[in-house]
Design a protein around this motif. Structure first.
Motif, PDB file in Angstrom:
ATOM      1  N   TRP A  57      -3.855 -13.161  -8.236  1.00  0.00           N
ATOM      2  CA  TRP A  57      -3.345 -11.814  -8.393  1.00  0.00           C
ATOM      3  C   TRP A  57      -4.048 -10.951  -7.613  1.00  0.00           C
ATOM      4  O   TRP A  57      -3.378  -9.769  -6.855  1.00  0.00           O
ATOM      5  CB  TRP A  57      -3.000 -11.437  -9.902  1.00  0.00           C
ATOM      6  CG  TRP A  57      -2.187 -10.224  -9.800  1.00  0.00           C
ATOM      7  CD1 TRP A  57      -1.168  -9.818  -9.486  1.00  0.00           C
ATOM      8  CD2 TRP A  57      -2.626  -9.065 -10.492  1.00  0.00           C
ATOM      9  NE1 TRP A  57      -0.590  -8.608  -9.703  1.00  0.00           N
ATOM     10  CE2 TRP A  57      -2.044  -7.887 -10.467  1.00  0.00           C
ATOM     11  CE3 TRP A  57      -4.204  -8.806 -11.109  1.00  0.00           C
ATOM     12  CZ2 TRP A  57      -2.004  -6.917 -10.972  1.00  0.00           C
ATOM     13  CZ3 TRP A  57      -4.274  -7.427 -11.290  1.00  0.00           C
ATOM     14  CH2 TRP A  57      -3.277  -6.435 -11.587  1.00  0.00           C
ATOM     15  N   LEU A  58      -5.087 -10.641  -7.714  1.00  0.00           N
ATOM     16  CA  LEU A  58      -6.198  -9.575  -7.079  1.00  0.00           C
ATOM     17  C   LEU A  58      -5.952  -9.420  -5.624  1.00  0.00           C
ATOM     18  O   LEU A  58      -5.468  -8.403  -5.008  1.00  0.00           O
ATOM     19  CB  LEU A  58      -7.575  -9.737  -7.444  1.00  0.00           C
ATOM     20  CG  LEU A  58      -7.780  -9.209  -9.219  1.00  0.00           C
ATOM     21  CD1 LEU A  58      -9.297  -9.597  -9.460  1.00  0.00           C
ATOM     22  CD2 LEU A  58      -7.385  -7.981  -9.247  1.00  0.00           C
ATOM     23  N   PRO A  59      -6.059 -10.564  -4.877  1.00  0.00           N
ATOM     24  CA  PRO A  59      -5.994 -10.507  -3.529  1.00  0.00           C
ATOM     25  C   PRO A  59      -4.216 -10.370  -2.985  1.00  0.00           C
ATOM     26  O   PRO A  59      -4.129  -9.651  -2.013  1.00  0.00           O
ATOM     27  CB  PRO A  59      -6.426 -11.958  -2.917  1.00  0.00           C
ATOM     28  CG  PRO A  59      -7.047 -12.548  -4.046  1.00  0.00           C
ATOM     29  CD  PRO A  59      -6.749 -11.968  -5.271  1.00  0.00           C
ATOM     30  N   ARG A  61      -2.175  -8.496  -4.796  1.00  0.00           N
ATOM     31  CA  ARG A  61      -1.993  -7.294  -5.011  1.00  0.00           C
ATOM     32  C   ARG A  61      -2.449  -6.332  -3.731  1.00  0.00           C
ATOM     33  O   ARG A  61      -2.020  -5.239  -3.494  1.00  0.00           O
ATOM     34  CB  ARG A  61      -2.661  -6.766  -6.293  1.00  0.00           C
ATOM     35  CG  ARG A  61      -2.272  -5.223  -6.804  1.00  0.00           C
ATOM     36  CD  ARG A  61      -3.047  -4.882  -7.972  1.00  0.00           C
ATOM     37  NE  ARG A  61      -4.288  -4.796  -7.686  1.00  0.00           N
ATOM     38  CZ  ARG A  61      -5.197  -4.129  -8.392  1.00  0.00           C
ATOM     39  NH1 ARG A  61      -4.735  -3.779  -9.597  1.00  0.00           N
ATOM     40  NH2 ARG A  61      -6.593  -3.960  -8.099  1.00  0.00           N
ATOM     41  N   ARG A  62      -3.631  -6.620  -3.304  1.00  0.00           N
ATOM     42  CA  ARG A  62      -4.358  -5.858  -2.344  1.00  0.00           C
ATOM     43  C   ARG A  62      -3.549  -5.899  -0.933  1.00  0.00           C
ATOM     44  O   ARG A  62      -3.436  -4.855  -0.242  1.00  0.00           O
ATOM     45  CB  ARG A  62      -5.795  -6.496  -2.137  1.00  0.00           C
ATOM     46  CG  ARG A  62      -6.745  -5.510  -1.501  1.00  0.00           C
ATOM     47  CD  ARG A  62      -8.245  -5.870  -1.526  1.00  0.00           C
ATOM     48  NE  ARG A  62      -8.615  -6.709  -2.480  1.00  0.00           N
ATOM     49  CZ  ARG A  62      -9.236  -7.706  -2.513  1.00  0.00           C
ATOM     50  NH1 ARG A  62      -9.714  -8.249  -1.332  1.00  0.00           N
ATOM     51  NH2 ARG A  62      -9.714  -8.267  -3.848  1.00  0.00           N
ATOM     52  N   LYS A  63      -2.758  -7.312  -0.789  1.00  0.00           N
ATOM     53  CA  LYS A  63      -2.230  -7.355   0.515  1.00  0.00           C
ATOM     54  C   LYS A  63      -0.986  -6.861   0.347  1.00  0.00           C
ATOM     55  O   LYS A  63      -0.382  -6.429   1.429  1.00  0.00           O
ATOM     56  CB  LYS A  63      -1.825  -8.802   0.739  1.00  0.00           C
ATOM     57  CG  LYS A  63      -3.361  -9.396   1.132  1.00  0.00           C
ATOM     58  CD  LYS A  63      -3.686  -8.907   2.654  1.00  0.00           C
ATOM     59  CE  LYS A  63      -4.904  -9.762   3.117  1.00  0.00           C
ATOM     60  NZ  LYS A  63      -5.357  -9.281   4.503  1.00  0.00           N
ATOM     61  N   ASN A  65      -0.277  -3.888  -0.742  1.00  0.00           N
ATOM     62  CA  ASN A  65      -0.385  -2.386  -0.649  1.00  0.00           C
ATOM     63  C   ASN A  65      -0.652  -2.151   1.020  1.00  0.00           C
ATOM     64  O   ASN A  65      -0.777  -1.102   1.169  1.00  0.00           O
ATOM     65  CB  ASN A  65      -1.549  -1.955  -1.543  1.00  0.00           C
ATOM     66  CG  ASN A  65      -1.352  -1.664  -2.765  1.00  0.00           C
ATOM     67  OD1 ASN A  65      -0.146  -1.615  -3.092  1.00  0.00           O
ATOM     68  ND2 ASN A  65      -2.386  -1.961  -3.886  1.00  0.00           N
ATOM     69  N   VAL A  66      -0.926  -3.176   1.665  1.00  0.00           N
ATOM     70  CA  VAL A  66      -1.122  -3.002   3.157  1.00  0.00           C
ATOM     71  C   VAL A  66       0.120  -2.399   3.855  1.00  0.00           C
ATOM     72  O   VAL A  66       1.130  -3.154   3.750  1.00  0.00           O
ATOM     73  CB  VAL A  66      -1.860  -4.211   3.972  1.00  0.00           C
ATOM     74  CG1 VAL A  66      -1.994  -4.059   5.222  1.00  0.00           C
ATOM     75  CG2 VAL A  66      -3.087  -4.291   3.090  1.00  0.00           C
TER      76      VAL A  66
END
Length: 71
Positions: A57-59, A61-63, A65-66
């Protein structure tokens, strides 16, 4: 996320049978604890699935937002 969670679920399902299979061997090392304690087995599987879900989930979520229009 589905691509990451599929191997986690498959590994958890595949690891339950060998885990109970080795319980008899590990049972001689335990003191006043049953090797077939279902609460501990369920807790261990839940912990592993939770950590795997967080690791997916963490990566994701980061992707998410790009901005795809920016380089």
């Amino acid at each position: 996320m589905l691509n990451g969670l599929t191997p986690i679920a498959a590994g958890a399902a595949a690891g339950v049978a060998p885990g109970f299979g080795t319980a008899r061997v590990v049972g001689s090392l335990l003191f006043e604890i049953s090797p077939y304690n279902s609460d501990i087995a369920v807790g261990a599987v839940a912990l592993l699935i939770s950590v795997g879900t967080l690791a997916c989930w963490l990566p994701a979520r980061r992707k998410a937002n790009v901005d795809p229009c920016k380089r």
